[in-house]
Structures are given as C-alpha cells and as structure tokens.
Design an enzyme around this catalytic site. Structure first.
Site, PDB file in Angstrom:
ATOM      1  CB  CYS A 186       3.613   7.523   2.244  1.00 33.93           C
ATOM      2  SG  CYS A 186       4.061   5.918   3.394  1.00 33.93           S
ATOM      3  CG  ASN A 235      -3.806   5.681  12.343  1.00 35.37           C
ATOM      4  OD1 ASN A 235      -3.806   6.908  12.818  1.00 35.37           O
ATOM      5  ND2 ASN A 235      -3.470   5.638  11.312  1.00 35.37           N
ATOM      6  CB  CYS A 260       2.139   1.004   8.963  1.00 36.16           C
ATOM      7  SG  CYS A 260       3.881   0.918   8.306  1.00 36.16           S
ATOM      8  CD  GLU A 312      -1.104  -0.683   3.575  1.00 36.13           C
ATOM      9  OE1 GLU A 312      -1.651  -1.676   3.280  1.00 36.13           O
ATOM     10  OE2 GLU A 312      -1.409  -0.083   4.654  1.00 36.13           O
ATOM     11  CB  CYS A 347       3.647  -1.859  13.117  1.00 33.81           C
ATOM     12  SG  CYS A 347       3.824  -1.531  11.313  1.00 33.81           S
ATOM     13  CB  CYS A 399       6.748  -2.332  15.524  1.00 34.40           C
ATOM     14  SG  CYS A 399       8.543  -1.979  15.315  1.00 34.40           S
ATOM     15  CB  CYS A 428       7.503  -5.229   8.062  1.00 30.31           C
ATOM     16  SG  CYS A 428       8.701  -4.618   8.912  1.00 30.31           S
TER      17      CYS A 428
HETATM   18  N1  SAH Z   1       9.779   0.411   9.113  1.00 32.76           N
HETATM   19  C1  SAH Z   1      10.129   1.694   9.214  1.00 32.76           C
HETATM   20  C2  SAH Z   1       9.288   2.616   8.079  1.00 32.76           C
HETATM   21  C3  SAH Z   1       7.656   1.944   8.104  1.00 32.76           C
HETATM   22  S1  SAH Z   1       6.536   2.656   9.346  1.00 32.76           S
HETATM   23  C4  SAH Z   1      10.122   2.315  10.446  1.00 32.76           C
HETATM   24  O1  SAH Z   1       9.781   1.518  11.310  1.00 32.76           O
HETATM   25  O2  SAH Z   1      10.105   3.412  10.716  1.00 32.76           O
HETATM   26  C5  SAH Z   1       6.305   4.180   9.279  1.00 32.76           C
HETATM   27  C6  SAH Z   1       5.953   4.964  10.638  1.00 32.76           C
HETATM   28  O3  SAH Z   1       4.649   4.498  11.121  1.00 32.76           O
HETATM   29  C7  SAH Z   1       6.970   4.305  11.771  1.00 32.76           C
HETATM   30  O4  SAH Z   1       7.400   5.184  12.491  1.00 32.76           O
HETATM   31  C8  SAH Z   1       5.993   3.323  12.708  1.00 32.76           C
HETATM   32  O5  SAH Z   1       6.587   3.393  13.857  1.00 32.76           O
HETATM   33  C9  SAH Z   1       4.771   4.057  12.438  1.00 32.76           C
HETATM   34  N2  SAH Z   1       3.480   3.552  12.870  1.00 32.76           N
HETATM   35  C10 SAH Z   1       3.370   2.026  12.649  1.00 32.76           C
HETATM   36  N3  SAH Z   1       2.162   1.670  13.011  1.00 32.76           N
HETATM   37  C11 SAH Z   1       1.666   2.782  13.413  1.00 32.76           C
HETATM   38  C12 SAH Z   1       0.404   3.131  14.081  1.00 32.76           C
HETATM   39  N4  SAH Z   1      -0.523   2.037  14.433  1.00 32.76           N
HETATM   40  N5  SAH Z   1       0.066   4.198  14.209  1.00 32.76           N
HETATM   41  C13 SAH Z   1       0.935   5.223  14.181  1.00 32.76           C
HETATM   42  N6  SAH Z   1       2.118   5.167  13.774  1.00 32.76           N
HETATM   43  C14 SAH Z   1       2.596   3.887  13.298  1.00 32.76           C
END
Ligand code: SAH
Length: 357
Positions: free
Chosen positions: A105, A291, A334, A92, A119, A116, A112
C-alpha cells in the site's frame, strides 16, 4: 543547484530522449530503464559507462523514496514503512502478506486535503503531490526488501487522495504495469477514492482494468456530511451515478469501503439504507474496523456489531466482507505513522529546519 530530474517519472521513450540529449544511444536508455525499475541505485548500474553515470548523478535522481523506519506488527506480521523523499518530506506505506502474495500500500500525496474526520493523513492538510516516480520508488523499495517478484498487488490507499493527483497517478499505473518494468498488471492494482466524481468518470475511460474502491462510509448525505467534507461538493447520488458509469464502461465491479464508526454510521438502520442505496449495482462492500483516531475522538465498533452489520447487508443480497484488522498495533491506518513522526522530537526538528529555509 538546478532541480534534479526524477528518472523514474519517465516513460521509456521520454527516457530515451533524455539519454540521447546526454549523447548516448537508445540501448543505454533501455539498460538504464531496466535498472531503475529494479530499484537499483546509480552505483549498482555496472554495465553503464562511468561518464554517463557521473552525468546522471549530478542532474538526476535514481530512487526517490527511501525506507527510513520500519514497524512490524506482532499481531499479523503487517509491516509499515516510513519513506523519506528527496525534499525530506515523509510518506508511509504498508506491506500485507496474504496467502496469494504480498500487497503493498503506497501514498500518493504528502498529507491530504480532503479533510475526512476519521483520517490522520489530513490533519496537516496536503503538503504536495507525489510524482509518478515517487510512487513507483515506494513500491521498488519494498520490492527490494522482499526480493524481486514477491509483490503481487498494489493498493493506492496510503496518504493522499489519488484522484486529486490524477495525472501522476495514471502515469504511475501505466509505468508500473510496463513489461520492461515491474510488469504488475492493472488487474492487481486498486485505486481508492473518497469520491471525486469527475475524475472517477475520467478514470473509467482510461481503459485500465484496475479495481476502483470508493470510500463511502455512509448510506446518505446526512451521515456522510458529518464525517466527509467532500460530500458537500459531490452528493451521494452523483457518486452512485459515477459508480454505475464505472461498471458500465469497464465491466468491473466497484468496491465500497465502509469504516464502522460507533454512534455515527454503524447501526442496523444504516446497513439497511446502504443495501437500498447499492441495490442492483455490481459491487462489494468492505467493512473496515476503524483504527481509532484519538485526536478526533472517533471509535470503532466491536467485532460482534460489525458481524451484525455484515449479516444485515448479506440478507439484503449485498456481498460483504469484514476486512481483517491489520496493523492496528503499528498505526496501520492512513497517516498515523507520519503523524507520530511529525509529533516526535526528530520530526519537530526537521519541520523547524524546513521552516527556516
Ligand atoms: N483518499 C483515498 C485513499 C486513502 S485512504 C480514499 O479516501 O479512499 C484509504 C482508506 O482508509 C479509505 O477508505 C479511508 O477512508 C480509510 N481510513 C482512513 N482513516 C481510517 C481509520 N482511522 N480507520 C479505518 N480506515 C481509515
């Protein structure tokens, strides 16, 4: 059928080699490169010989990412796209419109493997890396939709960990900035990482004036370990050392991403610890309203609480913004759109088809 080559993966000299092998002179490769990097399909490349186009159609891919679904946020006009790839995988992307131009973006991996807790991209693990051309094709698909030249910024913040796919990401950064291609300056590109320390150092040495975003989300290992498994591999001290190296080597500041998660990292004591950690480093903090990810039972904080956190950081001289909440109503975070696709009857069907192949 032998695997088809993705032409968008190739640098101009590599494309020229390929076209030479097919029996055509270098100017044909130049024409082809121009078309490909405008997002064109073979059928639209009107000034290329038919025989060459026939040959290419059989053995090569022109655009690998195709928009198959679009959602528009009624709150802020953010658009979210689901791209289909030649092997039927889905990734996406998001388009955000700002006063100064459009930011797109894109994703760097299908899924991935960083794990995390907050995420959605990581829930099914990493299916595969994207190639440079597949990243480029996402940008080009959106560029076509908007009209050429409208995209001013690119962020690698879709699904995937860019530095876990290092070579293809660097190739993408170089390809997208070529003047004979899209010509988007690295200064207008951000790469976001959860903090892969050796690759951060390597990236600092590439001489690419990009913006580095580090998803920190915690002021200490204790807090970070609760939400980011990568903290087991790289302690926060090592991440900070790599950030200092980045600033020294590139002369550019680091942006820290910090998603405020209720009950985990969002209290004033965390703000103070964060300010202490970042003291003296040329940086900026982006506070992100989380989110919510229902699967993990993690919730964001109120606007008021985010503002208090920001104020605490600013008082300690850390420049901070609260990122505008964008696309919350369209699963802007994400991995959320792909995930809802995988959970839909369509997605399940295709996954099953994949399994039975
Ligand atoms: N893997 C990379 C890039 C992708 S995520 C990274 O970790 O930076 C892009 C951003 O969205 C990251 O800062 C991630 O931590 C954040 N992100 C992921 N899930 C999220 C959520 N549910 N709410 C807000 N930010 C989120």
């Amino acid at each position: 059928m032998p695997e088809r080559i993705t032409l968008l993966d190739l640098y101009p000299d590599e494309l020229a080699q390929d076209i030479k092998k097919r029996g055509y002179p270098p100017f044909r490769a130049k024409q082809l490169f121009g078309w490909l990097h405008k997002g064109a399909r073979f059928d639209e490349m009107t000034n290329l010989p038919n025989a060459l186009l026939r040959d290419l159609k059989e053995s090569a891919i022109d655009q690998s990412a195709e928009i198959v679904e679009t959602q528009v946020s009624y709150v802020d006009g953010t658009e979210k796209y689901l791209f289909s790839l030649p092997d039927n995988n889905r990734v996406e992307g998001v388009l955000m419109r700002y006063k100064h131009g459009a930011t797109v973006c894109i994703s760097t991996q299908v899924g991935c493997r960083m794990g995390c807790a907050f995420c959605a991209s990581t829930l099914e693990g990493c299916v595969r890396n994207l190639t440079a051309g597949e990243m480029l094709s996402q940008v080009l698909a959106v560029n076509r939709l908007l009209g050429d030249g409208r995209i001013s910024n690119i962020v690698l913040m879709g699904s995937g960990e860019p530095l876990d796919n290092y070579d293809e990401v660097v190739r993408f950064l170089r390809l997208v900035s070529l003047p004979e291609g899209m010509g988007i300056s690295p200064r207008h590109i951000s790469v976001s990482t959860c903090g892969l320390v050796p690759e951060m150092r390597r990236l600092a040495e590439e001489k690419l004036p990009i913006t580095l975003s580090v998803s920190l989300h915690a002021p200490s290992d204790e807090v970070r370990l609760q939400i980011m498994p990568i903290a087991k591999r790289y302690p926060i001290e090592d991440v900070m050392a790599a950030c200092r190296y980045w600033v020294e080597t590139t002369g550019r500041r680091v942006i820290f991403e910090y998603a405020l998660i209720d009950g985990i990292n969002a209290d004033l004591l965390h703000a103070r610890a964060l300010a202490k950690l970042l003291r003296g480093l040329q940086c900026h903090v982006n506070l992100i309203p989380l989110n919510d990810v229902p699967e993990r039972n993690l919730r964001g904080v109120s606007r008021l609480k985010a503002e208090r956190f920001q104020k605490a950081l600013e008082e300690l001289h850390i420049s901070t913004t609260i990122r505008r909440e964008m696309g919350d109503d369209i699963q802007g975070a994400c991995g959320q759109l792909r995930r809802s696709y995988l959970n839909s009857p369509d997605g399940e069907q295709e996954e099953r088809l994949e399994d039975s192949r």
